[in-house]
Design a protein around this motif. Structure first.
Motif, PDB file in Angstrom:
ATOM      1  N   THR A  44     -23.043 -73.456  35.339  1.00 44.41           N
ATOM      2  CA  THR A  44     -22.220 -72.474  34.643  1.00 44.41           C
ATOM      3  C   THR A  44     -23.111 -71.451  33.950  1.00 44.41           C
ATOM      4  OG1 THR A  44     -22.041 -74.084  32.887  1.00 44.41           O
ATOM      5  CG2 THR A  44     -20.113 -73.806  34.279  1.00 44.41           C
ATOM      6  N   LEU A  48     -23.560 -66.868  33.926  1.00 45.59           N
ATOM      7  CA  LEU A  48     -23.047 -65.553  34.296  1.00 45.59           C
ATOM      8  C   LEU A  48     -22.308 -65.542  35.618  1.00 45.59           C
ATOM      9  CD1 LEU A  48     -25.641 -62.833  33.315  1.00 45.59           C
ATOM     10  CD2 LEU A  48     -23.257 -63.107  32.588  1.00 45.59           C
ATOM     11  N   ARG A  49     -22.873 -66.238  36.605  1.00 48.26           N
ATOM     12  CA  ARG A  49     -22.256 -66.218  37.937  1.00 48.26           C
ATOM     13  C   ARG A  49     -20.875 -66.851  37.924  1.00 48.26           C
ATOM     14  NH1 ARG A  49     -25.602 -65.553  42.362  1.00 48.26           N
ATOM     15  NH2 ARG A  49     -24.216 -66.845  43.612  1.00 48.26           N
ATOM     16  N   THR A  50     -20.775 -68.061  37.353  1.00 45.88           N
ATOM     17  CA  THR A  50     -19.477 -68.731  37.356  1.00 45.88           C
ATOM     18  C   THR A  50     -18.482 -67.964  36.490  1.00 45.88           C
ATOM     19  OG1 THR A  50     -20.373 -70.200  35.690  1.00 45.88           O
ATOM     20  CG2 THR A  50     -20.236 -71.065  37.907  1.00 45.88           C
ATOM     21  N   GLU A  51     -18.976 -67.346  35.431  1.00 45.25           N
ATOM     22  CA  GLU A  51     -18.092 -66.557  34.587  1.00 45.25           C
ATOM     23  C   GLU A  51     -17.488 -65.405  35.385  1.00 45.25           C
ATOM     24  OE1 GLU A  51     -19.855 -65.662  30.650  1.00 45.25           O
ATOM     25  OE2 GLU A  51     -18.566 -63.886  30.782  1.00 45.25           O
ATOM     26  N   ALA A  52     -18.312 -64.791  36.196  1.00 47.55           N
ATOM     27  CA  ALA A  52     -17.829 -63.677  37.030  1.00 47.55           C
ATOM     28  C   ALA A  52     -16.783 -64.173  38.026  1.00 47.55           C
ATOM     29  CB  ALA A  52     -19.002 -63.029  37.767  1.00 47.55           C
ATOM     30  N   ILE A  53     -16.993 -65.382  38.553  1.00 45.85           N
ATOM     31  CA  ILE A  53     -16.034 -65.937  39.512  1.00 45.85           C
ATOM     32  C   ILE A  53     -14.702 -66.209  38.819  1.00 45.85           C
ATOM     33  CG2 ILE A  53     -15.525 -67.933  40.973  1.00 45.85           C
ATOM     34  CD1 ILE A  53     -18.575 -68.086  41.552  1.00 45.85           C
TER      35      ILE A  53
END
Ligand code: C2E
Ligand code: MG
Ligand code: MG
Ligand code: MG
Length: 283
Positions: free
Chosen positions: A208, A210-215
């Protein structure tokens, strides 16, 4: 690994696999009587409206209190029930029992019940569920079935019929464990889902950030456009709650709010939230 073990060795089953197989066999034969022996129970975990903090729904999660093996989680026996066809009987019991509980809660508290794909495919399964709803008097609009994405089956006429039949009487469907299957957007496009449950691995997994937040943000945006609700699963910390709220999830569920609890404690949670009005319910 069998191939690597050499030509003259029989290495299909190691001791651990043999034990696992024996355990499965045992579970299979004992599961048949478990309902009659009253060994199964439903636990309920609240799903929280992240805008108001109120309990929107409870998800029913089945438990098996085995006389010798102790508490078994669904991962240990639901697959066995699926393989043996017992899931139909078991599933009808689960729906009926959960619906009875929900019928005793305030009218704005909904119920989420997990369905196995095998239940969606069984001919006449929708009738069993309509019967359960009729018998318990639960308003179908308060019921939502969760279908786990990674298990969901492809292009099946019975599944479409099942979902459309129940959707027509007001039952809703959510796509569970979203992001773990390989055809997520296809399912959303093809079947009448009204809710997406973003899998726990996006919320509390090791990756978890930045990437998962964007998803999550993208999924929430899509949900808003399509008029769907987005539930974040597996919330364990205040930071995670803040994160998924900021990303646009409307509902949340996880140990941070409450573990799955027996029915009398679910009532207690409602009572705490609703004060005296809840106390009336429990009495
Ligand atoms: P699910 O539907 O995705 O349910 C969520 C699972 O995550 C539950 O495990 C729940 O106890 C757990 N969980 C909830 N919040 C948290 C959290 O904050 N952290 C962590 N680590 N876990 C959390 P459970 O009860 O063991 O159920 C596992 C799966 O078994 C369910 O996943 C569902 O797919 C299946 N299942 C459970 N009950 C039923 C049922 O009545 N019928 C069917 N067909 N499947 C069921
Ligand atoms: Mg679920
Ligand atoms: Mg889930
Ligand atoms: Mg899950």
């Amino acid at each position: 690994h069998a191939k690597l073990a050499g030509r003259n060795q029989i290495a299909f089953f190691n001791p651990a696999m043999t034990r696992e197989l024996a355990r499965r066999k045992e579970i299979e034969s004992e599961l048949r009587g478990a309902i009659q022996r009253d060994e199964l129970a439903l636990y309920f975990q609240p799903i929280i409206d992240l805008a108001t903090g109120r309990i929107r729904a409870f998800e029913a999660l089945v438990r098996w209190f085995h006389p010798e093996k102790g508490e078994l989680t669904p991962d240990e026996f639901i697959p066995v029930a699926e393989d043996t066809g017992l899931i139909i009987t078991l599933g009808n019991w689960i729906t009926r029992t959960a619906a009875r509980a929900c019928a005793s809660w305030p009218g704005d508290v909904h119920l989420a019940v997990n369905l196995s794909p095998a239940q969606l495919r069984a001919p006449g399964a929708a009738l069993g569920i309509s019967a359960a709803l009729r018998d318990t008097g639960l308003d179908p609009a308060r019921l939502e079935f969760e279908v786990t994405e990674s298990l969901f089956v492809e292009e099946c006429h019975e599944t479409t019929v099942f979902m459309e039949h129940l959707a027509a009487i007001g039952v809703r469907f959510s796509l569970d464990d979203f992001g773990t299957g390989y055809s997520s957007l296809h399912y959303i496009n093809k079947y009448p889902f009204s809710t997406i449950k973003v899998d726990r691995s996006f919320v509390s997994g090791p990756a978890t950030g930045l990437r998962t937040e964007a998803i999550i943000r993208a999924v929430a945006e899509m949900g808003a456009t399509l008029g769907m609700e987005i539930v974040a699963e597996g919330l364990e910390t205040a930071d995670q709650v803040a994160g998924v709220r900021a990303a646009g999830c409307t509902l949340g569920q996880g140990y941070y709010f409450s573990r799955p609890v027996p029915e009398h404690l679910a009532l207690r949670l409602l009572e705490e939230e609703r004060g005296l009005a809840g106390r009336l319910l429990a009495g």
